[in-house]
Design a protein around this motif. Structure first.
Motif, short mmCIF file in Angstrom:
data_model
loop_
_atom_site.label_atom_id
_atom_site.label_comp_id
_atom_site.label_asym_id
_atom_site.label_seq_id
_atom_site.Cartn_x
_atom_site.Cartn_y
_atom_site.Cartn_z
N VAL A 51 9.69 -72.22 -56.08
CA VAL A 51 11.00 -72.30 -56.73
C VAL A 51 11.96 -71.28 -56.12
CG1 VAL A 51 12.24 -71.98 -58.90
CG2 VAL A 51 10.03 -73.17 -58.89
N ALA A 52 11.49 -70.06 -55.92
CA ALA A 52 12.35 -69.01 -55.34
C ALA A 52 12.83 -69.40 -53.95
CB ALA A 52 11.58 -67.69 -55.30
N ARG A 53 11.93 -69.99 -53.16
CA ARG A 53 12.32 -70.40 -51.81
C ARG A 53 13.31 -71.55 -51.83
NH1 ARG A 53 7.69 -71.30 -50.20
NH2 ARG A 53 7.62 -73.57 -50.41
N ASP A 54 13.08 -72.54 -52.71
CA ASP A 54 13.97 -73.70 -52.77
C ASP A 54 15.35 -73.32 -53.27
OD1 ASP A 54 11.87 -75.19 -51.86
OD2 ASP A 54 11.36 -76.08 -53.81
N LEU A 55 15.43 -72.39 -54.21
CA LEU A 55 16.72 -72.03 -54.82
C LEU A 55 17.33 -70.77 -54.22
CD1 LEU A 55 15.91 -72.76 -58.58
CD2 LEU A 55 16.95 -74.27 -56.89
N HIS A 56 16.65 -70.19 -53.22
CA HIS A 56 17.16 -69.01 -52.51
C HIS A 56 17.39 -67.83 -53.46
CE1 HIS A 56 17.70 -71.69 -49.08
NE2 HIS A 56 18.45 -72.50 -49.84
N VAL A 57 16.41 -67.56 -54.29
CA VAL A 57 16.44 -66.40 -55.17
C VAL A 57 15.13 -65.64 -55.02
CG1 VAL A 57 18.00 -67.47 -56.85
CG2 VAL A 57 15.53 -67.74 -57.12
N LYS A 58 15.05 -64.48 -55.64
CA LYS A 58 13.84 -63.67 -55.58
C LYS A 58 12.81 -64.18 -56.59
CE LYS A 58 16.39 -59.50 -54.28
NZ LYS A 58 16.72 -58.11 -54.67
N PRO A 59 11.51 -64.06 -56.26
CA PRO A 59 10.47 -64.47 -57.23
C PRO A 59 10.60 -63.74 -58.56
CG PRO A 59 9.49 -64.16 -55.06
CD PRO A 59 10.91 -63.67 -54.97
N GLU A 60 11.04 -62.46 -58.51
CA GLU A 60 11.21 -61.71 -59.75
C GLU A 60 12.27 -62.34 -60.64
OE1 GLU A 60 11.34 -60.45 -56.72
OE2 GLU A 60 9.42 -59.38 -56.60
N GLU A 61 13.32 -62.90 -60.04
CA GLU A 61 14.36 -63.55 -60.82
C GLU A 61 13.84 -64.83 -61.48
OE1 GLU A 61 18.55 -62.57 -58.72
OE2 GLU A 61 17.16 -63.67 -57.46
N VAL A 62 12.94 -65.55 -60.79
CA VAL A 62 12.35 -66.75 -61.38
C VAL A 62 11.50 -66.37 -62.58
CG1 VAL A 62 10.85 -68.73 -60.97
CG2 VAL A 62 12.36 -67.92 -59.15
N ARG A 63 10.68 -65.32 -62.45
CA ARG A 63 9.84 -64.88 -63.57
C ARG A 63 10.70 -64.45 -64.76
NH1 ARG A 63 6.98 -62.53 -59.15
NH2 ARG A 63 4.91 -63.46 -58.87
N GLU A 64 11.77 -63.71 -64.48
CA GLU A 64 12.63 -63.24 -65.57
C GLU A 64 13.30 -64.41 -66.28
OE1 GLU A 64 16.55 -60.38 -66.28
OE2 GLU A 64 15.75 -60.68 -64.27
N MET A 65 13.80 -65.40 -65.53
CA MET A 65 14.46 -66.53 -66.15
C MET A 65 13.48 -67.37 -66.95
SD MET A 65 17.21 -68.09 -66.85
CE MET A 65 18.35 -67.21 -65.75
N GLU A 66 12.26 -67.53 -66.44
CA GLU A 66 11.25 -68.29 -67.18
C GLU A 66 10.93 -67.61 -68.50
OE1 GLU A 66 6.91 -70.39 -66.44
OE2 GLU A 66 7.38 -68.52 -65.43
N LYS A 89 23.33 -64.58 -74.07
CA LYS A 89 23.47 -65.32 -72.82
C LYS A 89 22.24 -65.11 -71.93
CE LYS A 89 28.14 -66.47 -71.52
NZ LYS A 89 29.13 -66.35 -70.45
N VAL A 90 21.75 -66.21 -71.35
CA VAL A 90 20.58 -66.13 -70.48
C VAL A 90 20.97 -66.15 -69.01
CG1 VAL A 90 19.05 -67.18 -72.17
CG2 VAL A 90 20.26 -68.63 -70.55
N ALA A 91 22.21 -66.49 -68.70
CA ALA A 91 22.64 -66.56 -67.31
C ALA A 91 24.10 -66.15 -67.21
CB ALA A 91 22.45 -67.98 -66.77
N THR A 92 24.37 -65.19 -66.35
CA THR A 92 25.74 -64.72 -66.18
C THR A 92 26.22 -64.86 -64.73
OG1 THR A 92 24.85 -62.47 -65.90
CG2 THR A 92 25.61 -63.10 -68.11
N THR A 93 25.36 -64.59 -63.76
CA THR A 93 25.77 -64.71 -62.36
C THR A 93 25.62 -66.15 -61.88
OG1 THR A 93 23.56 -64.25 -61.47
CG2 THR A 93 24.96 -62.36 -61.99
N LYS A 94 26.21 -66.44 -60.73
CA LYS A 94 26.14 -67.78 -60.17
C LYS A 94 24.71 -68.16 -59.85
CE LYS A 94 28.03 -70.63 -56.43
NZ LYS A 94 28.93 -70.65 -55.24
N ALA A 95 23.93 -67.22 -59.30
CA ALA A 95 22.54 -67.48 -58.96
C ALA A 95 21.72 -67.76 -60.22
CB ALA A 95 21.95 -66.31 -58.19
N GLN A 96 21.98 -67.01 -61.30
CA GLN A 96 21.25 -67.22 -62.54
C GLN A 96 21.58 -68.57 -63.16
OE1 GLN A 96 22.41 -63.74 -64.78
NE2 GLN A 96 20.55 -62.62 -64.23
N PHE A 115 19.61 -74.08 -64.60
CA PHE A 115 19.71 -75.53 -64.68
C PHE A 115 18.76 -76.25 -63.73
CE2 PHE A 115 23.85 -74.37 -66.51
CZ PHE A 115 23.79 -75.13 -67.66
N ASN A 116 18.02 -75.52 -62.90
CA ASN A 116 17.06 -76.16 -62.01
C ASN A 116 15.61 -75.84 -62.35
OD1 ASN A 116 18.44 -77.56 -59.45
ND2 ASN A 116 19.67 -75.77 -59.99
#
Length: 318
Positions: free
Chosen positions: A186-201, A143-150, A155-156
């Motif tokens: 992306v982090a600002r638009d989706l209200h997540v941390k930049p580290e989370e964007v890097r990890e998901m990418e 699984k690549v996403a488990t939390t609501k934010a992930q 999907f964005n």
């Protein structure tokens, strides 16, 4: 998962309903022909708002399954349209439609005609939710996403990256990874941390790797990545733990025994360290008591005191 689309399509179905459906008969094609299915559902007549309200009330108040069928069948084209938006994830279009049909049926079951909204607006959420769940379970083995934010990020992020590439200069379109500035956007638009964007990418860029050897028939020399895995006995942590146990059993025990007097040392050796050829241990408490001319209880006390002294000496090796 099968692409039979069974939840929404019987093998052959003839529909004749009130209103705009009256005097109309529509036979769906046999299962397994996805193009024919899509063509058939796109020819199905839509319900007017009055017809939709009437069918929804029949279902809610009288559990009218025919009314439920009208609501479902008239919105199958919506599922096809939504499922087409998720083809970029590499999953079968038929499976996406099937999962969307499940969401549509859940929406029809829960739809309240007195809320003042059309079923199409209400059903979109349920259809997408089922498709999202299917993609997250089947896109990768892990699984690549488990939390609501992930999930929201998953999907964005793809559409965000496509938007950046469309705006990029022609000479930069080959670049796949997001820049630091794009990650911040992306982090600002989706209200997540930049580290989370890097990890998901990173997660989305990686793929599943088959560790098992290649199937038979590819040659005896064919092998998979599992052949590169190290022997578990040479795993660094296991080797360190084994070395610590060896040091404790040799140097540690020798030092701890050196802290004892001759009598205590012999009692501990006979009671805990000596093993005969037949697998039996050394002398018993009563045998040692007879040898030293004391009671068995006294031997036990000496043994307990010696073990306490040894544990203190062994503390440096643990």
């Amino acid at each position: 998962m099968s692409t039979s689309l069974a939840p929404a399509i019987p093998t052959t179905t003839s529909l004749a309903v009130a209103g705009s459906w009256s005097n109309r008969s529509l036979t769906l094609p046999p299962l397994g022909n996805l193009d024919a299915y899509i063509s058939a559902v796109n020819r199905m007549p839509l319900l007017s708002q009055e017809e939709e309200q009437y069918a929804a009330r029949r279902l809610r108040d009288h559990n009218d399954l025919d009314a439920a069928g009208k609501l479902v069948m008239s919105h199958l084209r919506l599922v096809v349209s939504i499922a087409r938006q998720y083809l970029g994830y590499g999953l079968p279009h038929g499976d996406l439609i099937q999962e969307g049909n499940v969401g549509l049926m859940k929406a029809v079951k829960r739809f309240d005609p007195d809320q003042g909204v059309r079923l199409v607006s209400y059903a979109i959420h349920w259809i997408k939710a089922e498709i999202h769940e299917y993609i997250l379970k089947n896109w990768r083995m892990v699984k690549v996403a488990t939390t609501k934010a992930q999930r929201k990020l998953f999907f964005n992020l793809r559409s965000k990256k496509q938007g950046f590439r469309a705006e990029a200069a022609e000479g930069d379109t080959h670049r796949e990874a997001l820049s630091d500035h794009e990650i911040d956007v992306v982090a600002r638009d989706l209200h997540v941390k930049p580290e989370e964007v890097r990890e998901m990418e990173t997660r989305m860029a990686g793929g599943d790797v088959v560790l098992d050897p290649a199937p038979a028939g590819d040659g005896e020399e064919a092998f998979g990545p599992i052949a590169y895995l190290a022997d578990g006995t040479h795993e660094p942590t296991a080797m360190i733990e084994a070395a610590q146990r060896d040091r404790l059993a040799t140097e540690g025990i020798a030092r701890a025994m050196g802290e004892l007097d001759d009598r205590a040392r012999r009692i501990v050796s006979e009671r805990w360290l000596k093993v005969n050829d037949d697998g039996s241990g050394g002398m018993t408490l009563h045998e040692l008591a007879a040898e030293y001319g004391v009671s068995a209880e006294r031997i036990r006390q000496i043994e307990v005191a010696a073990m306490k002294k040894m544990r203190k000496a062994l503390a440096a090796y643990v």
